[in-house]
Write a protein that holds these residues in place. Structure first.
Motif, short mmCIF file in Angstrom:
data_model
loop_
_atom_site.label_atom_id
_atom_site.label_comp_id
_atom_site.label_asym_id
_atom_site.label_seq_id
_atom_site.Cartn_x
_atom_site.Cartn_y
_atom_site.Cartn_z
N THR A 37 18.50 -3.67 18.14
CA THR A 37 19.50 -4.62 17.65
C THR A 37 19.16 -5.03 16.22
O THR A 37 18.04 -4.84 15.76
CB THR A 37 19.55 -5.89 18.53
OG1 THR A 37 18.31 -6.58 18.41
CG2 THR A 37 19.83 -5.57 19.98
N GLU A 38 20.14 -5.61 15.60
CA GLU A 38 20.00 -5.98 14.19
C GLU A 38 19.74 -7.47 14.01
O GLU A 38 20.18 -8.06 13.05
CB GLU A 38 21.29 -5.60 13.44
CG GLU A 38 21.49 -4.09 13.27
CD GLU A 38 20.32 -3.42 12.55
OE1 GLU A 38 19.92 -3.94 11.48
OE2 GLU A 38 19.79 -2.42 13.06
N HIS A 39 19.08 -8.10 14.98
CA HIS A 39 18.88 -9.55 14.82
C HIS A 39 17.90 -9.82 13.67
O HIS A 39 17.02 -9.02 13.37
CB HIS A 39 18.46 -10.23 16.13
CG HIS A 39 17.04 -10.03 16.53
ND1 HIS A 39 16.08 -10.98 16.34
CD2 HIS A 39 16.42 -8.98 17.10
CE1 HIS A 39 14.92 -10.53 16.79
NE2 HIS A 39 15.10 -9.33 17.26
N SER A 40 18.08 -10.94 13.03
CA SER A 40 17.49 -11.17 11.71
C SER A 40 15.97 -11.10 11.67
O SER A 40 15.40 -10.48 10.78
CB SER A 40 17.96 -12.53 11.17
OG SER A 40 17.74 -13.53 12.15
N THR A 41 15.29 -11.71 12.64
CA THR A 41 13.82 -11.67 12.61
C THR A 41 13.32 -10.96 13.85
O THR A 41 13.85 -11.16 14.94
CB THR A 41 13.22 -13.08 12.57
OG1 THR A 41 13.81 -13.85 13.63
CG2 THR A 41 13.47 -13.78 11.26
N LYS A 42 12.31 -10.15 13.69
CA LYS A 42 11.70 -9.46 14.83
C LYS A 42 10.90 -10.48 15.65
O LYS A 42 10.21 -11.33 15.10
CB LYS A 42 10.76 -8.35 14.34
CG LYS A 42 11.46 -7.24 13.55
CD LYS A 42 12.20 -6.30 14.48
CE LYS A 42 12.79 -5.11 13.75
NZ LYS A 42 14.21 -4.92 14.07
N ASN A 47 13.93 -5.70 19.62
CA ASN A 47 13.45 -5.45 18.25
C ASN A 47 13.88 -4.08 17.74
O ASN A 47 14.20 -3.91 16.56
CB ASN A 47 11.92 -5.56 18.18
CG ASN A 47 11.44 -7.01 18.15
OD1 ASN A 47 12.22 -7.93 17.92
ND2 ASN A 47 10.15 -7.20 18.39
N THR A 93 23.33 -11.35 22.60
CA THR A 93 23.10 -12.75 22.18
C THR A 93 22.40 -13.54 23.27
O THR A 93 21.52 -14.35 22.99
CB THR A 93 24.42 -13.47 21.80
OG1 THR A 93 25.37 -13.25 22.84
CG2 THR A 93 25.00 -12.96 20.49
N SER A 137 14.02 -16.29 22.85
CA SER A 137 13.66 -17.44 22.01
C SER A 137 13.17 -18.62 22.85
O SER A 137 12.23 -19.31 22.47
CB SER A 137 14.86 -17.89 21.18
OG SER A 137 15.39 -16.82 20.45
#
Length: 285
Positions: free
Chosen positions: A112-117, A109, A80, A87
Motif C-alpha cells: 500500500t501507499e500509506h504515508s509512513t511505514k 508496508n 484504511t 495504528s
C-alpha cells in the motif's frame, strides 16, 4: 485523547490475542483479477452481540453470524481499516501472535501507499497492571466463579471461595513459540505462581488461578481500573461482591453465605439477565 485510544488499543490487543486471527493472502489478486486483502478477525460468542456492535462503530469492519458455532466474527479487510487497527494495536501485543500481526505490517508496508511505514515491535513486556491488555485477554480466556464447599451430609460448611482462572495452551500452533513468558508476567502481576493443567485428550495448558485474599485484591484493583466490557463484566461484578463478603468476614454468617449462594446461582452459564449499560463507556475509552 491519546490515553483513551491507548486504553482501547491495549484492550483490543488482548482481545485479539485471546480470540482473534489474521489471514494473509498468498497472492495480491485472484485469477479473475479481484484484489485480495488481509483479514483481521476477532471471534465472539453470540451472547456478546451488543459489544460487537459498539466495537464495529469504533473500528469498522463487517459482522458475520456463524450460527453453527454460536459465534459472531468482526472482520476488518479494507486497507484504511487495517491501517487504523495497526495504528491502534502496534507496540501493545504480548503473545506469540505478534508474529502474525507483524506479517500484516509487512503486507501493508509492501502493498500500500500509506504515508509512513509501520515499525515492527518486540512483544510488550511492561507490567501487566500498566494497561488494559489483560482485560481484553480475560474477555477471551479468563473466568470468574464462586465455590461453596459442602460437607458429606450435604450441608454447607464455612468454605466459600471466589476464584479467577485463566487457561492458555502452552505453544502457539503456528510458530510453536511458548506462551510461558507472557503468562509468567500475568502471574507475577497478581502475586501467584504459574501452574499447569491437563485436559482435552492429554493436552497440557498453562493455568493461572487466583483465589487468595491478597491476589484477589490486586485483581479487583486492576479490573476496577480497566473494566471488562463483555457479559463477563456481570460475572466479575458478582465475583467482586463475593470477594468483599470474604474480605469483611460476612461470608461466615448465614446471611452472607446465602448471598454467596445466590450470586453463584446466577453466574456464567446460569446467567439469564444481561445488562449492557456499561458499553457507553467504550466510546470514550
Amino acid at each position: 485523547t491519546k490515553n483513551q485510544s491507548r486504553n482501547l488499543g491495549s484492550y483490543l490487543a488482548g482481545l485479539w490475542e485471546g480470540d482473534g486471527h489474521i489471514w494473509i493472502p498468498k497472492t495480491t489478486h485472484s485469477p479473475s483479477g479481484k484484489k485480495y486483502n488481509p483479514h483481521f478477525v476477532i471471534t465472539f460468542d453470540d451472547k456478546q452481540y451488543p459489544l460487537i456492535l459498539i466495537l464495529k462503530s469504533l473500528i469498522g469492519g463487517n459482522i458475520r453470524h456463524k450460527k453453527d458455532n454460536h459465534a459472531y466474527t468482526l472482520s476488518i479487510t479494507s486497507i484504511t481499516g487495517l491501517i487504523n487497527i495497526i495504528s491502534l494495536l502496534n507496540g501493545l501485543l504480548r503473545t506469540p501472535k505478534l508474529y502474525k500481526f507483524n506479517q500484516l505490517i509487512d503486507w501493508i508496508n509492501n502493498n500500500t501507499e500509506h504515508s509512513t511505514k509501520f515499525i515492527k515491535y518486540e512483544a510488550d513486556i511492561s507490567d501487566i497492571n500498566s494497561n488494559a491488555w489483560f482485560s481484553g485477554f480475560t474477555e477471551a480466556d479468563g473466568s470468574f466463579d464462586i465455590r461453596i464447599s459442602l460437607i458429606e451430609t450435604g450441608a454447607i460448611k464455612n468454605r466459600i471461595a471466589a476464584r479467577y482462572r485463566l487457561e492458555q495452551r502452552m505453544r502457539d500452533p503456528e510458530t510453536n513459540q511458548s506462551y510461558e513468558s507472557v503468562l509468567n508476567l500475568i502471574a507475577q502481576g497478581f502475586g501467584v505462581n504459574l501452574g499447569t493443567t491437563v485436559h482435552n485428550k492429554d493436552i497440557n495448558y498453562y493455568l493461572i488461578s487466583i483465589s487468595s485474599n491478597k491476589s484477589r485484591l490486586l485483581l479487583a484493583n486492576y479490573f476496577n481500573k480497566y473494566p471488562l466490557f463483555s457479559s463477563k463484566r456481570l460475572n466479575y461484578n458478582d465475583w467482586y461482591t463475593c470477594h468483599n463478603l470474604i474480605i469483611s468476614g460476612d461470608h461466615l454468617t448465614d446471611l452472607g453465605r446465602n448471598k454467596a449462594l445466590k450470586l453463584k446461582e446466577g453466574m456464567n452459564s446460569k446467567r439469564s439477565y444481561y445488562n449492557w449499560d456499561h458499553l457507553v463507556q467504550l466510546n470514550t475509552y
